[in-house]
Motif scaffolding. Sequence first.
Motif, PDB file in Angstrom:
ATOM      1  N   LEU A 140       0.792  -1.229   0.000  1.00  0.00           N
ATOM      2  CA  LEU A 140       0.000   0.000   0.000  1.00  0.00           C
ATOM      3  C   LEU A 140       0.832   1.291   0.000  1.00  0.00           C
ATOM      4  CD1 LEU A 140      -3.014  -1.011   2.267  1.00  0.00           C
ATOM      5  CD2 LEU A 140      -2.985  -0.667  -0.209  1.00  0.00           C
ATOM      6  N   PRO A 141       1.841   1.441   0.863  1.00  0.00           N
ATOM      7  CA  PRO A 141       2.611   2.705   0.822  1.00  0.00           C
ATOM      8  C   PRO A 141       3.272   2.975  -0.531  1.00  0.00           C
ATOM      9  CG  PRO A 141       2.987   1.567   2.882  1.00  0.00           C
ATOM     10  CD  PRO A 141       2.233   0.605   2.015  1.00  0.00           C
ATOM     11  N   PRO A 142       3.967   1.996  -1.139  1.00  0.00           N
ATOM     12  CA  PRO A 142       4.534   2.288  -2.465  1.00  0.00           C
ATOM     13  C   PRO A 142       3.476   2.487  -3.543  1.00  0.00           C
ATOM     14  CG  PRO A 142       4.978   0.008  -1.829  1.00  0.00           C
ATOM     15  CD  PRO A 142       4.460   0.691  -0.629  1.00  0.00           C
ATOM     16  N   PHE A 143       2.334   1.821  -3.436  1.00  0.00           N
ATOM     17  CA  PHE A 143       1.262   2.049  -4.403  1.00  0.00           C
ATOM     18  C   PHE A 143       0.675   3.451  -4.233  1.00  0.00           C
ATOM     19  CE2 PHE A 143       0.579  -2.538  -5.578  1.00  0.00           C
ATOM     20  CZ  PHE A 143       0.650  -2.325  -6.948  1.00  0.00           C
ATOM     21  N   ASN A 144       0.687   3.956  -3.013  1.00  0.00           N
ATOM     22  CA  ASN A 144       0.263   5.332  -2.790  1.00  0.00           C
ATOM     23  C   ASN A 144       1.170   6.285  -3.570  1.00  0.00           C
ATOM     24  OD1 ASN A 144      -0.758   7.735  -1.678  1.00  0.00           O
ATOM     25  ND2 ASN A 144       0.590   7.607   0.080  1.00  0.00           N
ATOM     26  N   ASN A 145       2.482   6.057  -3.484  1.00  0.00           N
ATOM     27  CA  ASN A 145       3.428   6.900  -4.224  1.00  0.00           C
ATOM     28  C   ASN A 145       3.217   6.782  -5.730  1.00  0.00           C
ATOM     29  OD1 ASN A 145       4.629   7.702  -1.820  1.00  0.00           O
ATOM     30  ND2 ASN A 145       6.141   6.058  -1.865  1.00  0.00           N
ATOM     31  N   LEU A 146       2.969   5.562  -6.195  1.00  0.00           N
ATOM     32  CA  LEU A 146       2.742   5.366  -7.627  1.00  0.00           C
ATOM     33  C   LEU A 146       1.469   6.060  -8.096  1.00  0.00           C
ATOM     34  CD1 LEU A 146       3.656   1.734  -8.758  1.00  0.00           C
ATOM     35  CD2 LEU A 146       4.758   3.887  -9.347  1.00  0.00           C
ATOM     36  N   SER A 147       0.447   6.050  -7.262  1.00  0.00           N
ATOM     37  CA  SER A 147      -0.807   6.713  -7.627  1.00  0.00           C
ATOM     38  C   SER A 147      -0.612   8.219  -7.769  1.00  0.00           C
ATOM     39  CB  SER A 147      -1.892   6.422  -6.578  1.00  0.00           C
ATOM     40  OG  SER A 147      -2.197   5.058  -6.538  1.00  0.00           O
ATOM     41  N   ILE A 148       0.222   8.785  -6.904  1.00  0.00           N
ATOM     42  CA  ILE A 148       0.507  10.214  -7.014  1.00  0.00           C
ATOM     43  C   ILE A 148       1.326  10.493  -8.271  1.00  0.00           C
ATOM     44  CG2 ILE A 148       1.713  12.145  -5.923  1.00  0.00           C
ATOM     45  CD1 ILE A 148       0.907  10.963  -3.225  1.00  0.00           C
ATOM     46  N   GLU A 149       2.266   9.587  -8.586  1.00  0.00           N
ATOM     47  CA  GLU A 149       3.020   9.737  -9.834  1.00  0.00           C
ATOM     48  C   GLU A 149       2.083   9.653 -11.033  1.00  0.00           C
ATOM     49  OE1 GLU A 149       6.209  10.516 -10.343  1.00  0.00           O
ATOM     50  OE2 GLU A 149       6.328  10.796  -8.176  1.00  0.00           O
ATOM     51  N   LEU A 150       1.094   8.776 -10.946  1.00  0.00           N
ATOM     52  CA  LEU A 150       0.109   8.660 -12.016  1.00  0.00           C
ATOM     53  C   LEU A 150      -0.689   9.943 -12.155  1.00  0.00           C
ATOM     54  CD1 LEU A 150      -1.599   7.187 -14.115  1.00  0.00           C
ATOM     55  CD2 LEU A 150      -2.820   6.060 -12.253  1.00  0.00           C
ATOM     56  N   LEU A 151      -1.089  10.516 -11.025  1.00  0.00           N
ATOM     57  CA  LEU A 151      -1.808  11.787 -11.055  1.00  0.00           C
ATOM     58  C   LEU A 151      -1.003  12.853 -11.782  1.00  0.00           C
ATOM     59  CD1 LEU A 151      -3.950  13.885 -10.114  1.00  0.00           C
ATOM     60  CD2 LEU A 151      -2.637  14.063  -7.969  1.00  0.00           C
ATOM     61  N   LYS A 152       0.281  12.954 -11.448  1.00  0.00           N
ATOM     62  CA  LYS A 152       1.116  13.970 -12.091  1.00  0.00           C
ATOM     63  C   LYS A 152       1.326  13.662 -13.573  1.00  0.00           C
ATOM     64  CE  LYS A 152       4.326  13.587  -8.896  1.00  0.00           C
ATOM     65  NZ  LYS A 152       5.558  13.824  -8.090  1.00  0.00           N
ATOM     66  N   ALA A 153       1.355  12.378 -13.920  1.00  0.00           N
ATOM     67  CA  ALA A 153       1.547  11.995 -15.319  1.00  0.00           C
ATOM     68  C   ALA A 153       0.327  12.309 -16.181  1.00  0.00           C
ATOM     69  CB  ALA A 153       1.873  10.509 -15.411  1.00  0.00           C
ATOM     70  N   THR A 154      -0.830  12.507 -15.546  1.00  0.00           N
ATOM     71  CA  THR A 154      -2.022  12.829 -16.337  1.00  0.00           C
ATOM     72  C   THR A 154      -1.876  14.148 -17.080  1.00  0.00           C
ATOM     73  OG1 THR A 154      -3.081  13.893 -14.416  1.00  0.00           O
ATOM     74  CG2 THR A 154      -3.595  11.561 -14.822  1.00  0.00           C
ATOM     75  N   SER A 155      -0.937  14.990 -16.660  1.00  0.00           N
ATOM     76  CA  SER A 155      -0.724  16.253 -17.380  1.00  0.00           C
ATOM     77  C   SER A 155      -0.299  16.002 -18.826  1.00  0.00           C
ATOM     78  CB  SER A 155       0.329  17.103 -16.664  1.00  0.00           C
ATOM     79  OG  SER A 155       1.567  16.425 -16.610  1.00  0.00           O
ATOM     80  N   LEU A 156       0.238  14.807 -19.095  1.00  0.00           N
ATOM     81  CA  LEU A 156       0.666  14.483 -20.456  1.00  0.00           C
ATOM     82  C   LEU A 156      -0.507  14.327 -21.412  1.00  0.00           C
ATOM     83  CD1 LEU A 156       3.396  11.794 -19.635  1.00  0.00           C
ATOM     84  CD2 LEU A 156       3.765  14.197 -20.198  1.00  0.00           C
ATOM     85  N   VAL A 157      -1.692  13.984 -20.873  1.00  0.00           N
ATOM     86  CA  VAL A 157      -2.824  13.699 -21.760  1.00  0.00           C
ATOM     87  C   VAL A 157      -3.349  14.960 -22.427  1.00  0.00           C
ATOM     88  CG1 VAL A 157      -3.458  11.709 -20.345  1.00  0.00           C
ATOM     89  CG2 VAL A 157      -4.630  13.894 -19.993  1.00  0.00           C
ATOM     90  N   SER A 158      -2.931  16.120 -21.929  1.00  0.00           N
ATOM     91  CA  SER A 158      -3.340  17.360 -22.592  1.00  0.00           C
ATOM     92  C   SER A 158      -2.772  17.432 -24.003  1.00  0.00           C
ATOM     93  CB  SER A 158      -2.866  18.574 -21.784  1.00  0.00           C
ATOM     94  OG  SER A 158      -1.452  18.621 -21.708  1.00  0.00           O
ATOM     95  N   LEU A 159      -1.721  16.650 -24.268  1.00  0.00           N
ATOM     96  CA  LEU A 159      -1.080  16.651 -25.584  1.00  0.00           C
ATOM     97  C   LEU A 159      -1.801  15.737 -26.576  1.00  0.00           C
ATOM     98  CD1 LEU A 159       2.637  16.575 -24.394  1.00  0.00           C
ATOM     99  CD2 LEU A 159       1.309  18.549 -25.145  1.00  0.00           C
ATOM    100  N   ILE A 160      -2.797  14.995 -26.103  1.00  0.00           N
ATOM    101  CA  ILE A 160      -3.600  14.186 -27.027  1.00  0.00           C
ATOM    102  C   ILE A 160      -5.059  14.653 -26.972  1.00  0.00           C
ATOM    103  CG2 ILE A 160      -2.084  12.159 -27.015  1.00  0.00           C
ATOM    104  CD1 ILE A 160      -3.978  10.856 -24.994  1.00  0.00           C
ATOM    105  N   THR A 161      -5.225  15.949 -26.815  1.00  0.00           N
ATOM    106  CA  THR A 161      -6.510  16.673 -26.962  1.00  0.00           C
ATOM    107  C   THR A 161      -7.501  16.461 -25.824  1.00  0.00           C
ATOM    108  OG1 THR A 161      -7.730  14.995 -28.251  1.00  0.00           O
ATOM    109  CG2 THR A 161      -6.262  16.470 -29.476  1.00  0.00           C
ATOM    110  N   ILE A 162      -7.088  15.920 -24.700  1.00  0.00           N
ATOM    111  CA  ILE A 162      -8.002  15.741 -23.580  1.00  0.00           C
ATOM    112  C   ILE A 162      -7.999  17.016 -22.731  1.00  0.00           C
ATOM    113  CG2 ILE A 162      -8.468  14.459 -21.446  1.00  0.00           C
ATOM    114  CD1 ILE A 162      -7.375  11.995 -22.758  1.00  0.00           C
ATOM    115  N   THR A 163      -9.191  17.501 -22.415  1.00  0.00           N
ATOM    116  CA  THR A 163      -9.322  18.759 -21.667  1.00  0.00           C
ATOM    117  C   THR A 163      -9.200  18.514 -20.166  1.00  0.00           C
ATOM    118  OG1 THR A 163     -11.734  18.522 -21.717  1.00  0.00           O
ATOM    119  CG2 THR A 163     -10.726  19.887 -23.424  1.00  0.00           C
TER     120      THR A 163
END
Length: 218
Positions: A140-163
């Motif tokens: 759970l603790p490392p998955f928590n860190n990965l989930s936050i990394e995933l949240l920050k990685a969502t900024s990349l989807v703006s480059l494929i036209t997602i608002t």
Amino acid sequence: MLMTLFMALLDGALVTVQITAMASVLAIICAAIAGLARLSRFRPVRMIAVTYVEFFRGTSALVQLFWLFFVLPAFGINLPPMVVAVIGLGLHIGAYGAEIVRSAVTAVPRGQREAAIALNMSPMLAMRRVILPQATIAMLPPFNNLSIELLKATSLVSLITITDLTFKANVLNMATLKTAEIYSAVLVMYFVISMAITLTFRMVERRLSVGLGRGMAR
């Protein structure tokens, strides 16, 4: 004016939360399958899992998204941007999660496995009832860190036209030039979402720890 900007950003934040939630589910599934596959007795199964993990960890998440969004249509496969975002980020983060699963399972004391065998449990039953419950707490603790990394990685989807939140911020900034107000609000929104993720994982960890403690006490 500021309230209008906030509401527009909030719409983008909701999209970001949706992508994070759906991609997290896919990442957990991929991590569990690949992590356990790496422990398989069958070499082909292990090799497939290793190939998946090394490929997605060794290549850029942005390029993976671009490949799914721009290259797959050349093969007649057209996926909606939201689906591309969920699949791309889920597979990418899942590759990192696979190592967490593998490490957590192997960290369970060998005596636990031997005790399960002594009780005539099959390997599958021992994994499900003895090993995984203990390993999950460690994951759970490392998955928590990965989930936050995933949240920050969502900024990349703006480059494929997602608002998403980043896309909305860029559009509003170009329209209003209120750079400080907009990006300060975006920072706060990302922080609030990440804290919500952390609190959720801590709550789950506490509940599972209590449940495991009661089960062992019996």
